[in-house]
Write an enzyme that holds these catalytic residues in place. Structure first.
Site, short mmCIF file in Angstrom:
data_model
loop_
_atom_site.label_atom_id
_atom_site.label_comp_id
_atom_site.label_asym_id
_atom_site.label_seq_id
_atom_site.Cartn_x
_atom_site.Cartn_y
_atom_site.Cartn_z
N ASN A 164 0.81 -1.23 0.00
CA ASN A 164 0.00 0.00 0.00
C ASN A 164 0.84 1.28 0.00
OD1 ASN A 164 0.58 -0.81 2.70
ND2 ASN A 164 -0.87 0.70 3.45
N GLY A 240 2.37 -5.91 7.61
CA GLY A 240 1.36 -6.60 6.82
C GLY A 240 0.16 -6.96 7.67
N SER A 241 -0.51 -8.02 7.26
CA SER A 241 -1.79 -8.37 7.91
C SER A 241 -1.56 -9.27 9.12
CB SER A 241 -2.68 -9.07 6.90
OG SER A 241 -2.09 -10.30 6.54
N THR A 244 -0.94 -13.17 8.33
CA THR A 244 0.43 -13.44 7.86
C THR A 244 1.42 -13.25 9.01
OG1 THR A 244 -0.23 -12.57 5.71
CG2 THR A 244 2.11 -12.90 6.06
N ALA A 245 1.19 -12.26 9.85
CA ALA A 245 2.10 -12.03 10.98
C ALA A 245 2.17 -13.26 11.87
CB ALA A 245 1.64 -10.83 11.79
N GLU A 262 4.33 -4.56 12.41
CA GLU A 262 3.41 -3.43 12.20
C GLU A 262 2.24 -3.97 11.38
OE1 GLU A 262 5.48 -0.06 10.63
OE2 GLU A 262 6.69 0.13 12.43
N CYS A 295 -3.13 1.69 6.69
CA CYS A 295 -3.22 0.97 7.97
C CYS A 295 -3.75 1.87 9.09
CB CYS A 295 -1.87 0.40 8.35
SG CYS A 295 -0.58 1.64 8.51
N GLU A 470 8.97 1.45 16.54
CA GLU A 470 10.14 1.94 15.80
C GLU A 470 9.99 3.45 15.65
OE1 GLU A 470 11.81 -0.26 12.54
OE2 GLU A 470 10.60 -2.02 13.05
P1 NAD Z 1 0.03 -9.47 3.77
O1 NAD Z 1 0.17 -9.86 5.18
O2 NAD Z 1 -0.79 -10.29 2.87
O3 NAD Z 1 1.49 -9.39 3.07
C1 NAD Z 1 2.53 -8.61 3.57
C2 NAD Z 1 3.85 -9.19 3.10
O4 NAD Z 1 4.00 -10.49 3.65
C3 NAD Z 1 3.96 -9.35 1.58
O5 NAD Z 1 5.26 -9.01 1.16
C4 NAD Z 1 3.71 -10.83 1.39
O6 NAD Z 1 4.33 -11.36 0.24
C5 NAD Z 1 4.36 -11.40 2.63
N1 NAD Z 1 3.88 -12.74 3.01
C6 NAD Z 1 2.69 -13.33 2.72
N2 NAD Z 1 2.65 -14.58 3.23
C7 NAD Z 1 3.82 -14.78 3.88
C8 NAD Z 1 4.37 -15.85 4.62
N3 NAD Z 1 3.71 -17.01 4.81
N4 NAD Z 1 5.59 -15.70 5.17
C9 NAD Z 1 6.28 -14.54 5.01
N5 NAD Z 1 5.82 -13.50 4.30
C10 NAD Z 1 4.60 -13.60 3.74
O7 NAD Z 1 -0.46 -7.98 3.79
P2 NAD Z 1 -0.87 -7.06 2.56
O8 NAD Z 1 -2.21 -7.44 2.07
O9 NAD Z 1 0.25 -7.05 1.60
O10 NAD Z 1 -0.92 -5.62 3.27
C11 NAD Z 1 -2.04 -5.12 3.92
C12 NAD Z 1 -1.89 -5.23 5.41
O11 NAD Z 1 -0.73 -4.52 5.85
C13 NAD Z 1 -3.05 -4.58 6.14
O12 NAD Z 1 -3.44 -5.41 7.21
C14 NAD Z 1 -2.47 -3.29 6.66
O13 NAD Z 1 -3.13 -2.75 7.78
C15 NAD Z 1 -1.08 -3.70 6.96
N6 NAD Z 1 -0.20 -2.53 7.06
C16 NAD Z 1 0.27 -2.14 8.28
C17 NAD Z 1 1.07 -1.01 8.41
C18 NAD Z 1 1.58 -0.54 9.74
O14 NAD Z 1 2.52 0.25 9.77
N7 NAD Z 1 1.02 -0.98 10.86
C19 NAD Z 1 1.39 -0.28 7.27
C20 NAD Z 1 0.89 -0.69 6.05
C21 NAD Z 1 0.10 -1.82 5.96
#
Ligand code: NAD
Length: 500
Positions: A164, A240-241, A244-245, A262, A295, A470
């Protein structure tokens, strides 16, 4: 070496900018046999076929980062800072190219990329370069002993980020990791990988030694999982989400790798009837920025019941005036969603909310005039507090509006979430601002403002919004192995009293 000029058939032309589709490992371009297609949200055109890494590429990148670590950590803080400032100069010099490529790749507004996002990308390096120069704890005297606290580089840092705000989110981790003396392996998002490749060119042109920054492209379950579970990493920064985290944390756990997470949010915008009305309306409408793929977005609007009718009318009226269209057009306010898969996810949330009885007072579906991935700015009312649309992160241009009566109710509703990334509070009463802001459970609370961010401030979320903080010195706390050395006043030969 300038990546673009020398690369031939592996290079694609995106908005007049040449982008290499291969990984960047140990200061070289590396091709994978398999590729993934990178599509533009603007028209779903295929921009290119990108090398898709897996275990082998991640192994090579971590090995390169480990080899580069001793020399990089041995540099003085000032030498590392100079190197990062050269990277920042390179980013600034190519900011317009980065903006054009990022817009084509992730569909965010070109005007935002030009005005705020790309300047922040350069700043991510410049700020932490400046911080590391001044990073020190004064020695302490403790029971006659002298205690010295030092920040030591921790090793190879893995960085995994979403689409994003791809380059901004990545460099906000890469900048402090490199400044700390760590080397980095970065896995960019598969839905918007292109500016990461340009970053490789820029760091190479800036003279960053081979292996200090490595970039392995690929799908999350392949390249991402291999990196998260790699035994050779010592820090893992993931954005990320939440689902996935959980996987990333499980992969890193056996190796006892400290995580900085994050994650998502469902942040409230709490509006009291004593608030500046104009501000309330404009901040509500501002949540449609980046088509709601933010986010920190305050998508859960809680408005005092006495203000509700006037507020809804004004917000709907203002949001109707937003122009939806191609993000390269300066007059566009709201663009497309990032991918077909994400578009269907957002549509699903709205359809289910409607089926559960929510009222759609604005939008509610695709923009049929534009077609493709354009989803109309949407406002839903009559939503129940425990419904999916109120409790889950949609990550699209969808606001819910609920009402509260008293201050206590406002706090209870605002905190009734498993997330805790941010909260925004609008009130004209300073004492109420103190009380309510203190009671809100979130990593960042904005009072009568929104999205005021400074790299010196701690950033992160509570609950399911993440682990750790951070920004400023907190970044160095995370990326360093902090060491305490205690010098005794006794036991020294001759008059030397230890190395002062
Ligand atoms: P996502 O969790 O699907 O993917 C994030 C990253 O993780 C991508 O690079 C993806 O390839 C990788 N990934 C996917 N599966 C994995 C695995 N099994 N092991 C390791 N890495 C893997 O998230 P998204 O759809 O790309 O992004 C949207 C999410 O990110 C939303 O929940 C949003 O709130 C969050 N986000 C948070 C912040 C913050 O600072 N808190 C900022 C931006 C986005």
């Amino acid at each position: 070496m300038s990546g673009a000029a020398t690369l031939g058939q592996e290079t694609i032309d995106v908005e007049g900018v040449l982008v290499d589709t291969r990984h960047w490992i140990d200061g070289r371009r590396v091709r994978s046999r398999t590729t993934f297609a990178d599509l533009s949200p603007i028209d779903e055109a295929v921009l290119g076929h990108i090398s898709a890494g897996g275990t082998a590429e991640v192994d090579a990148a971590v090995a390169a980062a480990r080899r580069a670590f001793p020399a990089w950590r041995a540099l003085s803080a000032d030498e590392r800072a100079h190197a990062l400032e050269r990277v920042a100069d390179g980013i600034d010099a190519r900011a317009d190219e980065l903006a054009r490529v990022e817009t084509r790749d992730n569909g965010s507004l070109l005007r935002s990329h030009r005005r705020s996002v790309m300047p922040r990308v350069g700043h991510n390096f410049r700020f932490f370069a400046q911080q590391v120069r001044t990073l020190m704890h004064p020695d302490r005297e403790i029971r006659g002993h002298r205690e010295r606290i030092t920040y030591n580089p921790s090793g190879v840092t893995a960085v995994i980020t979403p689409w994003n705000a791809p380059l901004m989110l990545a460099t906000w981790r890469i900048g402090p990791a490199l400044a700390s003396g760590n080397t980095v392996v970065f896995k960019p998002p598969e839905w918007a990988p292109l500016t990461a490749s340009l970053l490789a060119d820029i760091t190479s042109d800036a003279g960053l030694p081979p292996g200090v920054l490595n970039i392995v492209q690929g799908l999350g379950p392949d390249a991402g999982a291999a990196l998260a579970g790699h035994r050779g990493i010592r820090r893992l920064s993931f954005t990320g989400s939440v689902p996935t985290a959980g996987k990333v944390a499980a992969a890193a756990a056996p190796n006892i790798v400290p995580l900085s997470l994050e994650l998502g949010g469902k942040s409230p915008l709490v509006i009291f009837d004593d608030a500046d009305f104009e501000l309330a309306v404009s901040l509500a409408v501002e949540q449609f920025d980046n088509a709601g793929q933010v986010c920190l977005g305050a998508f859960r609007i809680l408005v005092q019941d006495t203000l509700y009718n006037r507020f809804i009318e004004a917000v709907v009226d203002r949001a109707r005036q937003l122009r939806q269209g191609d993000p390269r057009d300066e007059s566009t306010d709201v663009s497309a969603l990032v991918s077909r898969q994400h578009f269907q996810r957002v549509s699903g949330f709205v359809e289910r909310a409607r089926a559960e009885g929510a009222s759609v007072v604005l939008g509610g579906g695709p923009n049929t005039e534009l077609g493709g991935l354009y989803f109309r700015p949407t406002i839903l009312t009559n939503v129940s507090p425990d419904s999916e649309i109120v409790t889950e992160e949609v990550f699209g241009p969808v606001l819910t509006v609920q009402t509260f009566g008293t201050e206590e109710q406002a706090i209870e509703m605002a905190n009734d979430t498993r997330f805790g990334l941010a909260a925004t509070l609008l009130t004209g009463e300073p004492e109420r601002a103190e009380r309510v802001s203190a009671a809100l459970d979130a990593g960042t609370v904005w009072v009568n403002c929104f999205f005021v961010r400074d790299l010196g401030a701690p950033f992160g979320g509570n609950g399911h919004s993440g682990i750790g903080r951070e920004g400023g010195v907190w970044s160095f706390d995370y990326y360093s192995d902090i060491k305490n050395t205690v010098f005794s006043p006794t036991g020294w030969n001759s008059e030397q009293k230890g190395s002062r």
